[in-house]
Design a protein around this motif. Structure first.
Motif, PDB file in Angstrom:
ATOM      1  N   LEU A  44     -13.395   9.897  33.796  1.00 53.96           N
ATOM      2  CA  LEU A  44     -12.081   9.356  33.464  1.00 53.96           C
ATOM      3  C   LEU A  44     -12.007   9.016  31.976  1.00 53.96           C
ATOM      4  O   LEU A  44     -10.991   9.287  31.317  1.00 53.96           O
ATOM      5  CB  LEU A  44     -11.792   8.120  34.309  1.00 53.96           C
ATOM      6  N   ALA A  45     -13.055   8.414  31.446  1.00 57.99           N
ATOM      7  CA  ALA A  45     -13.076   8.087  30.024  1.00 57.99           C
ATOM      8  C   ALA A  45     -12.955   9.341  29.173  1.00 57.99           C
ATOM      9  O   ALA A  45     -12.230   9.366  28.170  1.00 57.99           O
ATOM     10  CB  ALA A  45     -14.357   7.330  29.682  1.00 57.99           C
ATOM     11  N   ALA A  46     -13.645  10.400  29.580  1.00 59.09           N
ATOM     12  CA  ALA A  46     -13.582  11.650  28.820  1.00 59.09           C
ATOM     13  C   ALA A  46     -12.209  12.294  28.930  1.00 59.09           C
ATOM     14  O   ALA A  46     -11.640  12.775  27.941  1.00 59.09           O
ATOM     15  CB  ALA A  46     -14.659  12.610  29.312  1.00 59.09           C
ATOM     16  N   GLU A  47     -11.649  12.307  30.140  1.00 57.64           N
ATOM     17  CA  GLU A  47     -10.345  12.955  30.353  1.00 57.64           C
ATOM     18  C   GLU A  47      -9.254  12.296  29.519  1.00 57.64           C
ATOM     19  O   GLU A  47      -8.384  12.975  28.965  1.00 57.64           O
ATOM     20  CB  GLU A  47      -9.970  12.874  31.833  1.00 57.64           C
ATOM     21  N   THR A  48      -9.300  10.976  29.424  1.00 62.81           N
ATOM     22  CA  THR A  48      -8.240  10.246  28.718  1.00 62.81           C
ATOM     23  C   THR A  48      -8.618   9.923  27.270  1.00 62.81           C
ATOM     24  O   THR A  48      -7.866   9.235  26.586  1.00 62.81           O
ATOM     25  CB  THR A  48      -7.930   8.929  29.462  1.00 62.81           C
ATOM     26  N   ALA A  49      -9.785  10.402  26.838  1.00 64.80           N
ATOM     27  CA  ALA A  49     -10.271  10.126  25.478  1.00 64.80           C
ATOM     28  C   ALA A  49     -10.285   8.634  25.178  1.00 64.80           C
ATOM     29  O   ALA A  49      -9.905   8.197  24.091  1.00 64.80           O
ATOM     30  CB  ALA A  49      -9.427  10.883  24.446  1.00 64.80           C
ATOM     31  N   THR A  50     -10.725   7.855  26.171  1.00 66.23           N
ATOM     32  CA  THR A  50     -10.784   6.407  26.038  1.00 66.23           C
ATOM     33  C   THR A  50     -12.220   5.969  25.789  1.00 66.23           C
ATOM     34  O   THR A  50     -13.083   6.182  26.654  1.00 66.23           O
ATOM     35  CB  THR A  50     -10.268   5.717  27.314  1.00 66.23           C
ATOM     36  N   PRO A  51     -12.522   5.355  24.662  1.00 61.80           N
ATOM     37  CA  PRO A  51     -13.876   4.842  24.433  1.00 61.80           C
ATOM     38  C   PRO A  51     -14.213   3.789  25.493  1.00 61.80           C
ATOM     39  O   PRO A  51     -13.394   2.948  25.834  1.00 61.80           O
ATOM     40  CB  PRO A  51     -13.792   4.217  23.041  1.00 61.80           C
TER      41      PRO A  51
END
Length: 265
Positions: A44-51
């Motif tokens: 999920l972090a990778a998909e949304t580019a969320t650190p």
């Protein structure tokens, strides 16, 4: 969209109209060993580019966790989540591992040892930030953190000061997406969004610390599907709104001068 989503969108639009940037960060607690829930979190972090700032329990940290993080494209930092996540509070007191050193004289040295171990295991991914289990730390122990090599501290709800001690930057979380009592479950979309929208509105109005990023707190190992659905919807919306800046731990806990490497007293 529900009323909660509409309210969040309106608040973020107000930030845009004011020419301001709403800074948000994400902390997830209780990591230690790889598991399907962790894979889902990292995806999920990778998909949304969320650190992602992952609070790791040193006693449970394994080399396999470092290998798992290295395999994922997510921008993930490791923070220190106490020592073993054991309750050391006296009978009748609220749960707390990071009690006053008067009760556990060896605790400061143990925290330092754990910090060195995490740094060796995770390398540059590790940030010397203490995340107390149950978000509680005794004032007497907090006072030792800079001398133990910690640059940051993160608990829950609005911080009282940017630097509670010289060389120690505090940035907290403000939106725990779980309800813990009477039963552990997702807090609910409207309730969680009310916390986030309320914190953003208070910062914009100048009644909350405008310099403190709004923190989202999750616990991947105990999420139900409703919690996962909420996080997915939330970070997809935040990632595409022009007023939002999703911050990595390096920015959240940036200090003017490093304190890492100081000796144990």
């Amino acid at each position: 969209m529900t009323g909660g989503w509409d309210a969040l969108a309106a608040e973020l639009d107000a930030w845009s109209a004011a020419g301001q940037t709403a800074e948000v960060w994400w902390r997830d607690d209780d990591a230690g060993i790889p598991c399907p829930a962790l894979d889902r979190l990292l995806a999920l972090a990778a998909e949304t580019a969320t650190p992602l700032s992952l609070a790791v329990i040193p006693a449970k940290a394994e080399a396999a966790l470092a290998a798992t993080l290295d395999r994922h494209p997510a921008e993930t930092a490791v923070l220190q989540h106490g020592a073993a996540h054991h309750n050391c509070a006296p009978p009748g007191a609220k749960k707390c591992e990071l009690v006053d050193p008067v009760l556990l004289p060896a605790l400061p040295e143990e925290l330092h040892r754990c910090r060195v171990g995490l740094e060796q295991l995770f390398g540059k991914r590790f940030r010397p930030v203490m995340v107390p289990p149950w978000n509680r730390i005794a004032a007497g122990l907090r006072a030792t953190l800079p001398s133990l090599g910690f640059e940051g501290l993160s608990t829950y709800k609005a911080r009282e000061a940017v630097e509670p001690l010289p060389g120690l930057r505090q940035t907290n979380c403000h939106v725990d997406i779980l309800q813990w009592r009477p039963q552990r479950r997702f807090l609910g979309t409207d309730a969680a969004l009310a916390l986030l929208t309320g914190h953003l509105a208070a910062k914009r109005a100048g009644v909350a610390d405008a310099a403190e990023p709004s923190g989202i707190l999750s616990h991947h190992q105990v999420h139900d599907e409703a919690a996962w659905d909420f996080l997915t919807a939330l970070f997809r919306r935040l990632a595409r709104h022009p007023a939002v800046r999703l911050l990595p731990a390096e920015r959240v806990f940036a200090m003017s001068a490093a304190v890492a490497g100081r000796a144990v007293p």
